[in-house]
Motif scaffolding. Structure first.
Motif, PDB file in Angstrom:
ATOM      1  N   UNK A 113      62.322  30.427  32.320  1.00 50.50           N
ATOM      2  CA  UNK A 113      63.762  30.207  32.205  1.00 50.50           C
ATOM      3  C   UNK A 113      64.139  29.827  30.776  1.00 50.50           C
ATOM      4  N   UNK A 114      63.289  29.050  30.129  1.00 48.33           N
ATOM      5  CA  UNK A 114      63.537  28.677  28.735  1.00 48.33           C
ATOM      6  C   UNK A 114      63.469  29.916  27.835  1.00 48.33           C
ATOM      7  N   UNK A 115      62.501  30.795  28.115  1.00 50.37           N
ATOM      8  CA  UNK A 115      62.378  32.033  27.349  1.00 50.37           C
ATOM      9  C   UNK A 115      63.594  32.924  27.578  1.00 50.37           C
ATOM     10  N   UNK A 185      70.545  44.269  27.986  1.00 53.78           N
ATOM     11  CA  UNK A 185      69.382  44.348  27.098  1.00 53.78           C
ATOM     12  C   UNK A 185      68.608  43.038  26.995  1.00 53.78           C
ATOM     13  N   UNK A 186      69.035  42.014  27.720  1.00 47.50           N
ATOM     14  CA  UNK A 186      68.413  40.694  27.579  1.00 47.50           C
ATOM     15  C   UNK A 186      66.920  40.721  27.841  1.00 47.50           C
ATOM     16  N   UNK A 187      66.476  41.375  28.895  1.00 51.75           N
ATOM     17  CA  UNK A 187      65.051  41.383  29.242  1.00 51.75           C
ATOM     18  C   UNK A 187      64.258  42.405  28.444  1.00 51.75           C
ATOM     19  N   UNK A 195      60.783  38.290  18.166  1.00 49.89           N
ATOM     20  CA  UNK A 195      60.009  37.939  19.361  1.00 49.89           C
ATOM     21  C   UNK A 195      60.314  38.956  20.450  1.00 49.89           C
ATOM     22  N   UNK A 196      59.334  39.790  20.823  1.00 49.18           N
ATOM     23  CA  UNK A 196      59.583  40.800  21.856  1.00 49.18           C
ATOM     24  C   UNK A 196      60.068  40.163  23.151  1.00 49.18           C
ATOM     25  N   UNK A 197      61.026  40.806  23.799  1.00 49.51           N
ATOM     26  CA  UNK A 197      61.560  40.307  25.069  1.00 49.51           C
ATOM     27  C   UNK A 197      60.563  40.570  26.200  1.00 49.51           C
ATOM     28  N   UNK A 198      60.892  40.060  27.362  1.00 51.84           N
ATOM     29  CA  UNK A 198      59.951  40.025  28.492  1.00 51.84           C
ATOM     30  C   UNK A 198      59.392  41.396  28.876  1.00 51.84           C
TER      31      UNK A 198
END
Length: 367
Positions: A113-115, A185-187, A195-198
């Motif tokens: 959740x923090x990420x 595009x958040x994920x 920093x690459x997203x999830x």
């Protein structure tokens, strides 16, 4: 409960979204909506043969003994409006934060959740920068004073007003388009992100899984080797599809001014690509962690892990690939029969506590 033989879904929605249950027999089973828009769960054949069992969602606790965590997760999903991978992930994180799957799962959920929040702020900032750059405006001053500071917000508003004028848009319309794009595009994030997203990280990890499983299957002489090779092949096809989707999204972002100007027509394409990537990678995180854990153990444990992965591996729907992976899986099952692993004590019907603890440990590493 009905049994389906040779289960080969045509679409992602028919395949369903993976659910991170901690009950061994239900781990990574999939939930979808039936023809009446009611939830149902797909449980892979308990004898590890062909097909799946389809169980109405409300009947699941009656059909299988479930951990307390899983009963809570079951209720949360039932209360949710949808059953997409993103919907299921929200319910999984909410259940994990309650602590019923152990302290590791709580820490993993909090970190995830923090990420998510960090990525939300990052993608919003990056899209604003891209919008300003697209119309020839400088944004370095925003970075110096900070986007969240009062001075930074005022500077951003002034620059965005100018950007809206150059794009012939109302400022509220420009903000709205960027905000909607940020959600989609958040994920995934941008290719230029520090920093690459999830989902980009997950695709990278899936490439590692493919390489590791390929090497393992090549060096192994047990009956699990062909199954491991098949798992690596499924991962390879999934990576190729995911790479193509990310490439399409990155190409759209590279023409950012066009994307903003033509948002009414581009919106559907971005939404479809974002959703497709989420479905493509759904269910792989747990399997990657399971395999990484198995690599630290003996060869027999690795063989068993390969069988566990094969049982719930996310086969690509028929509409997504040229090869019929379900048919290939059936041939493997026919050629490599083995004894059934026990998920419960057949005499008492009680849960295999050691296996539950192992799944909870792996869950504690998941994001």
């Amino acid at each position: 409960m009905r049994s389906l033989t040779n289960f080969a879904p045509s679409t992602f929605e028919e395949r369903g979204a993976a659910v991170a249950f901690t009950t061994p027999v239900l781990a990574q089973t999939r939930v979808r909506k039936d023809s009446r828009d009611q939830l149902e769960v797909l449980v892979p054949n308990l004898s590890e043969g062909r097909g799946v069992y389809v169980v109405p969602w409300k009947s699941l606790p009656l059909a299988f003994p479930m951990t307390v965590h899983d009963r809570m997760l079951h209720e949360l999903i039932a209360k949710a409006d949808g059953c997409s991978p993103d919907d299921i992930r929200k319910a999984v994180l909410e259940a994990a934060r309650c602590g019923l799957a152990g302290g590791g799962a709580v820490a993993a959920a909090e970190a995830a959740l923090s990420d998510d929040e960090e990525q939300r702020l990052l993608i919003n900032y990056q899209l604003i920068v891209e919008a300003l750059k697209a119309v020839g405006l400088e944004s370095t001053e925003i970075l110096r004073v900070g986007l969240t500071s009062a001075e930074g917000q005022k500077l951003t508003r002034d620059l965005m007003m100018k950007a809206a004028q150059r794009l012939a848009l109302e400022p509220t319309e420009l903000y709205g388009r960027i905000a909607e794009l940020a959600v989609l595009m958040e994920s995934i994030g941008l290719a230029s992100s520090p920093k690459p997203a999830r989902l980009r990280r997950l695709m990278r990890d899936l490439q590692g899984f493919r390489d590791s499983m390929t090497d393992w299957a090549t060096d192994n002489v047990s009956e699990a080797a062909p199954i491991g090779g098949f798992c690596a092949e499924v991962a390879e096809h999934t990576v190729n599809h995911a790479r193509n989707v990310i490439g399409q999204l990155d190409q759209a972002m590279a023409s950012f001014e066009t994307l903003l100007r033509q948002w009414e027509t581009k919106r559907a394409l971005i939404r479809k690509a974002s959703s497709r990537l989420s479905w493509l990678l759904d269910g792989w995180e747990y399997l990657i962690l399971l395999w990484n854990d198995a690599l630290t153990q003996d060869r027999y444990s690795q063989d068993m892990a390969v069988h566990d992965i094969f049982r719930v591996i996310p086969l690509l729907p028929k509409d997504e690939g040229r090869a019929d992976q379900s048919m290939m899986a059936d041939k493997l099952i026919s050629s490599h029969k083995r004894s059934v692993r026990a998920y419960v004590d057949w005499r008492s019907g009680q849960l295999d506590v050691d296996l539950v603890m192992r799944i909870e440990t792996i869950k504690g590493k998941a994001a």
